[in-house]
Write an enzyme that holds these catalytic residues in place. Structure first.
Site, PDB file in Angstrom:
ATOM      1  N   SER A  66       0.818  -1.213   0.000  1.00 27.78           N
ATOM      2  CA  SER A  66       0.000   0.000   0.000  1.00 27.78           C
ATOM      3  C   SER A  66       0.853   1.265   0.000  1.00 27.78           C
ATOM      4  CB  SER A  66      -0.929   0.004   1.219  1.00 27.78           C
ATOM      5  OG  SER A  66      -1.676  -1.184   1.265  1.00 27.78           O
TER       6      SER A  66
HETATM    7  N1  SAM Z   1      -0.115  -5.073   4.161  1.00 28.79           N
HETATM    8  C1  SAM Z   1       0.564  -5.515   2.971  1.00 28.79           C
HETATM    9  C2  SAM Z   1       1.950  -4.954   2.866  1.00 28.79           C
HETATM   10  O1  SAM Z   1       2.378  -4.236   3.788  1.00 28.79           O
HETATM   11  O2  SAM Z   1       2.617  -5.256   1.874  1.00 28.79           O
HETATM   12  C3  SAM Z   1      -0.229  -5.231   1.713  1.00 28.79           C
HETATM   13  C4  SAM Z   1      -1.383  -6.102   1.623  1.00 28.79           C
HETATM   14  S1  SAM Z   1      -2.085  -6.260   0.030  1.00 28.79           S
HETATM   15  C5  SAM Z   1      -2.794  -4.679  -0.225  1.00 28.79           C
HETATM   16  C6  SAM Z   1      -3.438  -7.297   0.497  1.00 28.79           C
HETATM   17  C7  SAM Z   1      -3.029  -8.705   0.861  1.00 28.79           C
HETATM   18  O3  SAM Z   1      -4.169  -9.348   1.412  1.00 28.79           O
HETATM   19  C8  SAM Z   1      -2.580  -9.556  -0.300  1.00 28.79           C
HETATM   20  O4  SAM Z   1      -1.305 -10.066  -0.057  1.00 28.79           O
HETATM   21  C9  SAM Z   1      -3.625 -10.665  -0.373  1.00 28.79           C
HETATM   22  O5  SAM Z   1      -3.119 -11.906  -0.798  1.00 28.79           O
HETATM   23  C10 SAM Z   1      -4.106 -10.703   1.055  1.00 28.79           C
HETATM   24  N2  SAM Z   1      -5.422 -11.305   1.291  1.00 28.79           N
HETATM   25  C11 SAM Z   1      -6.571 -11.149   0.585  1.00 28.79           C
HETATM   26  N3  SAM Z   1      -7.557 -11.847   1.163  1.00 28.79           N
HETATM   27  C12 SAM Z   1      -7.029 -12.450   2.264  1.00 28.79           C
HETATM   28  C13 SAM Z   1      -7.552 -13.302   3.274  1.00 28.79           C
HETATM   29  N4  SAM Z   1      -8.828 -13.701   3.293  1.00 28.79           N
HETATM   30  N5  SAM Z   1      -6.725 -13.730   4.240  1.00 28.79           N
HETATM   31  C14 SAM Z   1      -5.410 -13.342   4.255  1.00 28.79           C
HETATM   32  N6  SAM Z   1      -4.866 -12.532   3.317  1.00 28.79           N
HETATM   33  C15 SAM Z   1      -5.669 -12.096   2.342  1.00 28.79           C
END
Ligand code: SAM
Length: 216
Positions: A66
């Site tokens: 993000s």
């Molecule tokens: N916080 C992260 C960083 O600092 O890089 C960025 C996160 S990215 C915007 C969103 C993440 O949420 C992705 O890696 C995706 O695979 C994960 N995601 C989506 N649905 C999810 C779920 N139900 N449980 C765990 N992770 C999930």
């Protein structure tokens, strides 16, 4: 002269001054964490040069790290003091978890994509961060084994607030998460008081979808 790896300290300071302090992030501990954690180590090599830019970046698997301001804004809203057990849903690169590790006692973070979880674990280990526990699974249901949490941060957007996450907050706990469909998401801040919950809406955002049982 030895060919030292670039540490991007100037870029990091500029990011903190312009993108964070300049836009109202004022919690000294949060600003210090952003100045300390090397964001460039959390992005793929081909994007390293843009690691401190004012935008999200691709991290593979159709996912993103993000925008720094959004990470800082969500983090500051949790008002962490250092004693908390925190949960993050959506580990991605591990950057948000690394920031939280500097501000809370213990951080649990859940990622659906095993390869991302493994990469994040390697990055955190390289930095010597030992209070982050990465779990692979469906974080839309939280992470019950380590619940309850003083603070929860969700880094992906679902159409509604997952009831399991509300359940896993302590009395007095806070949760920040994006809610809504693509193109119409809003950051919401939830608070638990006993068995009741209150919330406020904060600002429009654009996150990748929260998948899983209590996601999309
Ligand atoms: N916080 C992260 C960083 O600092 O890089 C960025 C996160 S990215 C915007 C969103 C993440 O949420 C992705 O890696 C995706 O695979 C994960 N995601 C989506 N649905 C999810 C779920 N139900 N449980 C765990 N992770 C999930």
């Amino acid at each position: 002269m030895a060919n030292l790896p670039q540490d991007f300290l100037e870029e990091r300071k500029f990011m903190v001054a312009r993108q964070l302090r300049g836009r109202g992030i004022s919690d000294r501990r949060v600003l210090d964490a952003f100045e300390t954690i090397p964001r460039h180590l959390f992005v793929p090599a081909e994007h390293r040069i843009s690691a401190y830019a004012d935008n999200p970046l691709p991290i593979g698997f159709n996912q993103t790290i993000s925008q720094p301001f959004i990470v800082a804004y969500m983090t500051q809203t949790l008002e962490l003091t250092g004693d908390e057990r925190a949960l993050e849903v959506g580990t991605g690169s591990g950057y948000q978890a690394a920031i939280l590790s500097a501000l809370a006692a213990e951080v649990h973070t859940v990622e659906l994509i095993p390869a991302l979880a493994e990469r994040a674990a390697r990055t955190l280990a390289c930095l010597g961060i030992s209070n982050v526990f990465i779990h692979v699974g469906d974080g839309s249901q939280g992470w019950k084994a380590s619940a309850p949490y003083d603070a929860i941060i969700v880094s992906a957007a679902g159409p509604r607030v997952p009831p399991s996450l509300l359940d896993q907050l302590v009395d007095g706990g806070r949760m920040i998460l994006p809610v809504g469909e693509r193109g119409g998401q809003i950051l919401e801040l939830w608070r638990r008081e006993g068995e009741s919950f209150s919330h406020e809406t904060l600002l429009p955002v654009a996150f990748v979808p929260l998948r899983g049982k209590e996601g999309v």
